[in-house]
Design a protein around this motif. Structure first.
Motif, short mmCIF file in Angstrom:
data_model
loop_
_atom_site.label_atom_id
_atom_site.label_comp_id
_atom_site.label_asym_id
_atom_site.label_seq_id
_atom_site.Cartn_x
_atom_site.Cartn_y
_atom_site.Cartn_z
N SER A 298 -36.52 28.38 66.78
CA SER A 298 -37.55 29.00 65.94
C SER A 298 -38.20 27.94 65.05
O SER A 298 -37.54 26.99 64.62
N HIS A 299 -39.47 28.14 64.79
CA HIS A 299 -40.24 27.29 63.87
C HIS A 299 -40.52 28.13 62.63
O HIS A 299 -41.07 29.22 62.74
N ILE A 300 -40.09 27.63 61.46
CA ILE A 300 -40.23 28.39 60.22
C ILE A 300 -41.06 27.58 59.24
O ILE A 300 -40.78 26.41 59.01
N ARG A 301 -42.10 28.22 58.69
CA ARG A 301 -42.94 27.59 57.66
C ARG A 301 -42.95 28.50 56.46
O ARG A 301 -43.09 29.71 56.59
N LEU B 70 -30.47 23.04 61.63
CA LEU B 70 -31.78 23.02 60.99
C LEU B 70 -32.32 21.60 61.03
O LEU B 70 -31.59 20.64 60.77
N VAL B 71 -33.61 21.47 61.33
CA VAL B 71 -34.28 20.18 61.34
C VAL B 71 -35.51 20.30 60.46
O VAL B 71 -36.37 21.15 60.70
N GLY C 83 -29.49 19.32 49.05
CA GLY C 83 -30.87 18.86 49.16
C GLY C 83 -31.13 18.28 50.54
O GLY C 83 -30.24 17.72 51.17
N PHE C 84 -32.36 18.42 51.02
CA PHE C 84 -32.74 17.85 52.31
C PHE C 84 -34.22 17.52 52.29
O PHE C 84 -34.98 18.01 51.45
N GLY C 85 -34.63 16.66 53.22
CA GLY C 85 -36.02 16.26 53.32
C GLY C 85 -36.44 16.05 54.76
O GLY C 85 -35.64 16.19 55.69
N ARG C 86 -37.69 15.68 54.92
CA ARG C 86 -38.29 15.49 56.24
C ARG C 86 -37.43 14.56 57.11
O ARG C 86 -36.98 13.52 56.67
N GLY C 87 -37.19 15.01 58.35
CA GLY C 87 -36.43 14.22 59.31
C GLY C 87 -34.94 14.43 59.26
O GLY C 87 -34.23 13.96 60.15
N GLU C 88 -34.45 15.15 58.28
CA GLU C 88 -33.00 15.37 58.17
C GLU C 88 -32.56 16.57 58.99
O GLU C 88 -33.32 17.52 59.18
N VAL C 89 -31.32 16.51 59.46
CA VAL C 89 -30.73 17.55 60.29
C VAL C 89 -29.52 18.11 59.55
O VAL C 89 -28.71 17.35 59.02
N GLU D 149 -41.48 23.06 56.46
CA GLU D 149 -41.42 23.45 57.87
C GLU D 149 -40.08 22.98 58.42
O GLU D 149 -39.71 21.83 58.24
N ILE D 150 -39.38 23.89 59.08
CA ILE D 150 -38.12 23.54 59.71
C ILE D 150 -38.04 24.15 61.10
O ILE D 150 -38.72 25.12 61.42
N LEU D 151 -37.20 23.56 61.93
CA LEU D 151 -36.80 24.14 63.20
C LEU D 151 -35.39 24.68 63.00
O LEU D 151 -34.56 24.03 62.35
#
Length: 159
Positions: free
Chosen positions: A86-89, A105-106, A122-128, A147-149
């Motif tokens: 799923s793509h979540i925004r 989650l990506v 905490g998480f940011g762009r590119g983290e899994v 935006e996450i997958l």
């Protein structure tokens, strides 16, 4: 993309969900050098030709299905007997994960915090992030557009 499908990728970033396998057979190296050796990438033409399913002539594009758009836009990109994607925004907080099933989650864009009980990550762009099955649902709090997958097992448990 089913196994045995000849494909090529160039100048893009790809997210690949697959069974645990480190096998890649190359028909062409696209004149790229191996990152560790700085030599031309090895080709495995005979092995690649033996694995190609020549009866498969075309694949149809994946058409995302909008599952909801409030408080977040959630699109089901893919679901089969092996996994779902799923793509979540969102610009507001939303839930991720599910009871008794692991999720991955990506983060594609933005950054935020994942609240699980009284703990925040905490998480940011590119983290899994791996959400073990025992974690269940978590609240995803954004800092700006997010935006996450979300990768899941198929509905009803493992395949």
């Amino acid at each position: 993309m089913p196994a045995g499908t000849f494909h090529t990728l160039h100048d893009l970033v790809m997210f690949e969900v697959q069974e645990n396998s480190d096998v890649t057979y190359r028909l062409s190296g696209w004149d790229r050098m191996g990152p560790k050796t700085n030599n031309a990438r090895r080709l495995q033409v005979n092995q690649a030709m033996a694995c190609i399913d020549f009866d498969r002539v075309a694949l149809t594009p994946v058409v995302p299905v909008i599952e909801r758009n409030i408080p977040d836009m959630r699109e089901r990109i893919f679901l089969d007997r092996h996994f779902g994607l799923s793509h979540i925004r969102g610009e507001a907080s939303f839930t991720v994960g599910a009871a008794n099933t692991p999720r991955v989650l990506v983060c594609l864009k933005g950054d935020g915090e994942l609240a699980c009980g009284n703990v925040q990550y905490g998480f940011g762009r590119g983290e899994v992030i791996l959400l073990p099955a025992c974690v269940g649902e978590c609240q995803c709090q954004h800092r700006g557009n997010l935006e996450i997958l979300e990768v899941s097992l198929p509905e009803g448990g493992a395949a």
